[in-house]
Design a protein around this motif. Structure first.
Motif, PDB file in Angstrom:
ATOM      1  N   GLN A  47      -5.077  -4.080   7.651  1.00 26.69           N
ATOM      2  CA  GLN A  47      -3.965  -4.854   8.119  1.00 26.69           C
ATOM      3  C   GLN A  47      -2.499  -4.290   7.888  1.00 26.69           C
ATOM      4  OE1 GLN A  47      -4.319  -7.759   9.572  1.00 26.69           O
ATOM      5  NE2 GLN A  47      -6.393  -7.636   9.442  1.00 26.69           N
ATOM      6  N   SER A  48      -2.768  -2.958   7.764  1.00 27.00           N
ATOM      7  CA  SER A  48      -1.663  -2.207   7.492  1.00 27.00           C
ATOM      8  C   SER A  48      -1.874  -0.594   7.839  1.00 27.00           C
ATOM      9  CB  SER A  48      -1.002  -2.169   6.212  1.00 27.00           C
ATOM     10  OG  SER A  48      -1.650  -1.696   5.222  1.00 27.00           O
ATOM     11  N   SER A  49      -1.084   0.468   8.137  1.00 27.38           N
ATOM     12  CA  SER A  49      -1.071   1.542   8.519  1.00 27.38           C
ATOM     13  C   SER A  49      -1.589   2.520   7.670  1.00 27.38           C
ATOM     14  CB  SER A  49       0.353   2.103   9.060  1.00 27.38           C
ATOM     15  OG  SER A  49       1.256   2.168   8.191  1.00 27.38           O
ATOM     16  N   GLN A  50      -1.641   2.360   6.341  1.00 26.03           N
ATOM     17  CA  GLN A  50      -1.700   3.292   5.291  1.00 26.03           C
ATOM     18  C   GLN A  50      -3.198   3.146   4.782  1.00 26.03           C
ATOM     19  OE1 GLN A  50      -1.588   6.475   4.179  1.00 26.03           O
ATOM     20  NE2 GLN A  50       0.650   6.073   3.645  1.00 26.03           N
ATOM     21  N   ASP A  51      -3.918   4.406   4.147  1.00 29.05           N
ATOM     22  CA  ASP A  51      -5.089   4.346   3.845  1.00 29.05           C
ATOM     23  C   ASP A  51      -5.373   3.920   2.362  1.00 29.05           C
ATOM     24  OD1 ASP A  51      -7.603   5.024   3.022  1.00 29.05           O
ATOM     25  OD2 ASP A  51      -7.581   7.094   3.826  1.00 29.05           O
ATOM     26  N   LEU A  52      -5.674   2.624   2.160  1.00 35.68           N
ATOM     27  CA  LEU A  52      -5.629   1.944   1.116  1.00 35.68           C
ATOM     28  C   LEU A  52      -6.981   1.987   0.138  1.00 35.68           C
ATOM     29  CD1 LEU A  52      -3.103  -0.648   2.104  1.00 35.68           C
ATOM     30  CD2 LEU A  52      -2.521   1.220   0.535  1.00 35.68           C
ATOM     31  N   VAL A  53      -8.030   1.932   1.067  1.00 39.79           N
ATOM     32  CA  VAL A  53      -9.474   1.161   0.521  1.00 39.79           C
ATOM     33  C   VAL A  53      -9.861   1.936  -0.767  1.00 39.79           C
ATOM     34  CG1 VAL A  53     -10.727   2.623   1.712  1.00 39.79           C
ATOM     35  CG2 VAL A  53     -11.586   0.285   1.361  1.00 39.79           C
ATOM     36  N   LEU A  54      -9.475   3.290  -1.038  1.00 36.93           N
ATOM     37  CA  LEU A  54      -9.871   3.882  -2.281  1.00 36.93           C
ATOM     38  C   LEU A  54      -8.604   4.150  -3.318  1.00 36.93           C
ATOM     39  CD1 LEU A  54     -12.528   6.464  -0.777  1.00 36.93           C
ATOM     40  CD2 LEU A  54     -12.816   4.357  -1.719  1.00 36.93           C
ATOM     41  N   ALA A  55      -7.515   3.344  -2.955  1.00 38.35           N
ATOM     42  CA  ALA A  55      -6.488   3.601  -3.942  1.00 38.35           C
ATOM     43  C   ALA A  55      -6.784   3.117  -5.208  1.00 38.35           C
ATOM     44  CB  ALA A  55      -5.464   2.982  -3.245  1.00 38.35           C
ATOM     45  N   PRO A  56      -6.850   3.895  -6.505  1.00 42.69           N
ATOM     46  CA  PRO A  56      -7.001   3.433  -7.656  1.00 42.69           C
ATOM     47  C   PRO A  56      -5.732   2.639  -8.340  1.00 42.69           C
ATOM     48  CG  PRO A  56      -5.827   5.659  -7.790  1.00 42.69           C
ATOM     49  CD  PRO A  56      -6.139   5.248  -6.648  1.00 42.69           C
ATOM     50  N   ALA A  57      -6.196   2.028  -9.371  1.00 43.11           N
ATOM     51  CA  ALA A  57      -5.114   1.103 -10.010  1.00 43.11           C
ATOM     52  C   ALA A  57      -4.335   2.113 -10.784  1.00 43.11           C
ATOM     53  CB  ALA A  57      -5.772   0.664 -11.527  1.00 43.11           C
ATOM     54  N   GLY A  58      -2.917   1.451 -10.263  1.00 43.11           N
ATOM     55  CA  GLY A  58      -1.780   2.175 -10.781  1.00 43.11           C
ATOM     56  C   GLY A  58      -1.240   3.098  -9.486  1.00 43.11           C
ATOM     57  N   ALA A  59      -1.666   2.803  -8.317  1.00 35.40           N
ATOM     58  CA  ALA A  59      -1.286   3.744  -7.049  1.00 35.40           C
ATOM     59  C   ALA A  59      -0.189   3.060  -6.561  1.00 35.40           C
ATOM     60  CB  ALA A  59      -2.451   4.069  -6.289  1.00 35.40           C
ATOM     61  N   TRP A  60       0.827   3.952  -6.011  1.00 29.52           N
ATOM     62  CA  TRP A  60       2.006   3.187  -5.286  1.00 29.52           C
ATOM     63  C   TRP A  60       1.665   3.854  -3.808  1.00 29.52           C
ATOM     64  CZ3 TRP A  60       7.434   5.569  -5.965  1.00 29.52           C
ATOM     65  CH2 TRP A  60       8.196   5.045  -5.043  1.00 29.52           C
ATOM     66  N   ARG A  61       1.688   3.162  -2.785  1.00 29.64           N
ATOM     67  CA  ARG A  61       1.201   3.696  -1.283  1.00 29.64           C
ATOM     68  C   ARG A  61       2.168   2.944  -0.609  1.00 29.64           C
ATOM     69  NH1 ARG A  61      -1.106   6.808  -3.834  1.00 29.64           N
ATOM     70  NH2 ARG A  61      -3.173   6.874  -3.823  1.00 29.64           N
ATOM     71  N   ARG A  62       3.130   3.633   0.278  1.00 28.24           N
ATOM     72  CA  ARG A  62       4.134   3.280   1.261  1.00 28.24           C
ATOM     73  C   ARG A  62       3.517   3.116   2.507  1.00 28.24           C
ATOM     74  NH1 ARG A  62       8.670   4.719  -1.268  1.00 28.24           N
ATOM     75  NH2 ARG A  62       9.931   4.342   0.699  1.00 28.24           N
ATOM     76  N   THR A  63       3.722   2.108   3.117  1.00 26.15           N
ATOM     77  CA  THR A  63       3.006   1.593   4.376  1.00 26.15           C
ATOM     78  C   THR A  63       3.683   0.863   5.491  1.00 26.15           C
ATOM     79  OG1 THR A  63       0.938   0.542   5.339  1.00 26.15           O
ATOM     80  CG2 THR A  63       2.184  -0.685   3.585  1.00 26.15           C
ATOM     81  N   CYS A  64       3.276   0.612   6.523  1.00 23.68           N
ATOM     82  CA  CYS A  64       3.952  -0.465   7.645  1.00 23.68           C
ATOM     83  C   CYS A  64       3.164  -1.387   7.770  1.00 23.68           C
ATOM     84  CB  CYS A  64       4.229   0.532   8.839  1.00 23.68           C
ATOM     85  SG  CYS A  64       5.234   1.980   8.725  1.00 23.68           S
ATOM     86  N   CYS A  65       3.671  -2.550   8.123  1.00 22.07           N
ATOM     87  CA  CYS A  65       2.865  -3.743   8.660  1.00 22.07           C
ATOM     88  C   CYS A  65       3.157  -3.600  10.020  1.00 22.07           C
ATOM     89  CB  CYS A  65       3.654  -5.129   8.045  1.00 22.07           C
ATOM     90  SG  CYS A  65       3.472  -5.187   6.265  1.00 22.07           S
ATOM     91  N   ILE A  66       2.272  -3.660  10.976  1.00 20.20           N
ATOM     92  CA  ILE A  66       2.325  -3.664  12.507  1.00 20.20           C
ATOM     93  C   ILE A  66       1.467  -4.654  12.958  1.00 20.20           C
ATOM     94  CG2 ILE A  66       2.862  -1.032  12.306  1.00 20.20           C
ATOM     95  CD1 ILE A  66      -0.025  -0.490  12.620  1.00 20.20           C
ATOM     96  N   SER A  67       1.977  -4.725  14.264  1.00 22.40           N
ATOM     97  CA  SER A  67       1.262  -5.703  15.059  1.00 22.40           C
ATOM     98  C   SER A  67       0.081  -5.234  15.837  1.00 22.40           C
ATOM     99  CB  SER A  67       2.213  -6.255  16.517  1.00 22.40           C
ATOM    100  OG  SER A  67       2.750  -5.103  17.297  1.00 22.40           O
ATOM    101  N   PRO A  68      -0.545  -5.892  16.460  1.00 26.92           N
ATOM    102  CA  PRO A  68      -1.935  -5.422  17.220  1.00 26.92           C
ATOM    103  C   PRO A  68      -1.486  -4.289  18.236  1.00 26.92           C
ATOM    104  CG  PRO A  68      -2.318  -7.694  16.995  1.00 26.92           C
ATOM    105  CD  PRO A  68      -0.776  -7.395  16.431  1.00 26.92           C
ATOM    106  N   THR A  69      -0.378  -4.392  18.752  1.00 26.93           N
ATOM    107  CA  THR A  69       0.287  -3.385  19.690  1.00 26.93           C
ATOM    108  C   THR A  69       0.876  -2.308  19.132  1.00 26.93           C
ATOM    109  OG1 THR A  69       2.189  -4.820  20.125  1.00 26.93           O
ATOM    110  CG2 THR A  69       0.293  -5.001  21.757  1.00 26.93           C
TER     111      THR A  69
END
Length: 338
Positions: A47-69
């Motif tokens: 549901q966001s633009s950043q690669d998050l699925v393997l982020a470990p505990a303690g990770a800080w990731r910058r992302t965008c919340c975007i629409s389906p378009t």
């Protein structure tokens, strides 16, 4: 038509040089959204633009919340911990983000979506102070009390006690806060963050992963990168005050034109410099005009509707000197003219 030689710049982007001695603290209201459960990262990954699925505990990731378009809804920070993650929404419509997440959350998803919470972003600013956007990609809990440290920044839930080191700093006045935002090129709602813009146009390519699996808006963003589809980019602009134009200013929504009179972009933000020194702001500039150092803009706001008509003959026009914002990250190779 030709433009006269550029006058010497008074360096409007060195905003911190005009501050009283010593560092200040930036204060910004933000929103917190708690996601709890073993499927949290998989859900946010989709549901966001950043690669998050393997982020470990303690990770800080910058992302965008975007629409389906692929349109930008909000900027967010993801703080991963052992049982889920905090979604820290720093710009944009936090309520719309939560509604969008809740709409696609199914009973099979092992994720609990909490309520929106108010929070405060605090950051020391001034000469020789790092920007949180370039900080290490890990978060730390505050040594005492509630909250998190994100590089040089501190995030506190509403009602939490401000740490003594930050409480001792003078708050950054609002005009200087806006000057800093424009100098760095930080997009704001609804000036730059709206249903018309995408992350690549606003210099947010570092928040987008094109290599991860399926996610909302992926098709649009991948197509922009593959088929050279980024048609405009964010630029900052400056126009100095001149005799007879002290009160003239570009307005958000005003059309930018090149020396041939062709439409070249649109002003999105405008701010008067202290002491009547001129104006600064942000604009979305069309690809064909990105290499131009200056563009023209009607000073009286008569062309603020975005129409194609040029300003009336004899109307005052300002020369806007363009530069790339400090934090702007170019679109992926092959997008936006390379």
């Amino acid at each position: 038509m030709t433009l006269s030689p550029s006058p010497p710049l008074p360096h409007p982007w060195s905003w911190s040089d005009a501050l009283p001695a010593g560092p200040h603290r930036l204060e910004q209201s933000v929103s917190l959204l708690r996601l709890e459960g073993p499927d949290t990262l998989r859900f946010l990954h989709g549901q966001s633009s950043q690669d998050l699925v393997l982020a470990p505990a303690g990770a800080w990731r910058r992302t965008c919340c975007i629409s389906p378009t692929g349109r930008l809804r909000a900027l967010a920070e993801v703080l991963v911990d052992g049982s889920g993650a905090w979604l820290l929404i720093t710009a944009g419509d936090a309520a719309a983000v939560r509604t969008a997440l809740d709409r696609v959350l199914f009973p099979a998803d092992a994720v609990k979506l909490g309520p929106l919470q108010e929070a405060l972003w605090l950051e020391p600013v001034g000469p020789d102070r790092p920007v949180a956007a370039s900080a290490p990609a890990t978060w730390e809990p505050l040594e005492a009390g509630e909250g998190w440290r994100l590089g040089p920044a501190t995030v506190l839930p509403a009602g939490a006690v401000v740490p003594a080191d930050l409480a001792a700093l003078a708050p950054l006045p609002e005009p200087e806060r806006q000057m800093r935002r424009i100098a760095l090129g930080l997009p704001a709602a609804a000036a730059e963050i709206n249903e018309e813009t995408n992350p690549f146009e606003l210099g947010l390519a570092d928040r987008v992963s094109l290599a991860k699996g399926c996610y909302v808006g992926q098709e649009t963003l991948a197509r922009l990168a593959t088929y050279d589809g980024v048609k405009q980019q964010l630029r900052r602009w400056f126009t100095p005050a001149s005799p007879g134009s002290e009160k003239a200013a570009p307005r958000p929504g005003s059309t930018l034109r090149d020396v041939e009179g062709q439409r070249a972009g649109q002003v999105t933000s405008a701010l008067a410099l202290p002491g009547g020194e001129g104006w600064i702001g942000l604009a979305l500039v069309r690809r064909a005009a990105l290499e131009q150092e200056r563009l023209l803009c009607a000073a009286d706001g008569a062309d603020a509707t975005g129409g194609e008509e040029a300003p009336a003959a004899g109307g005052l026009e300002l020369q806007l000197q363009l530069s790339r914002p400090e934090l702007f990250v170019a679109p992926p190779v092959g997008a936006g003219g390379g």
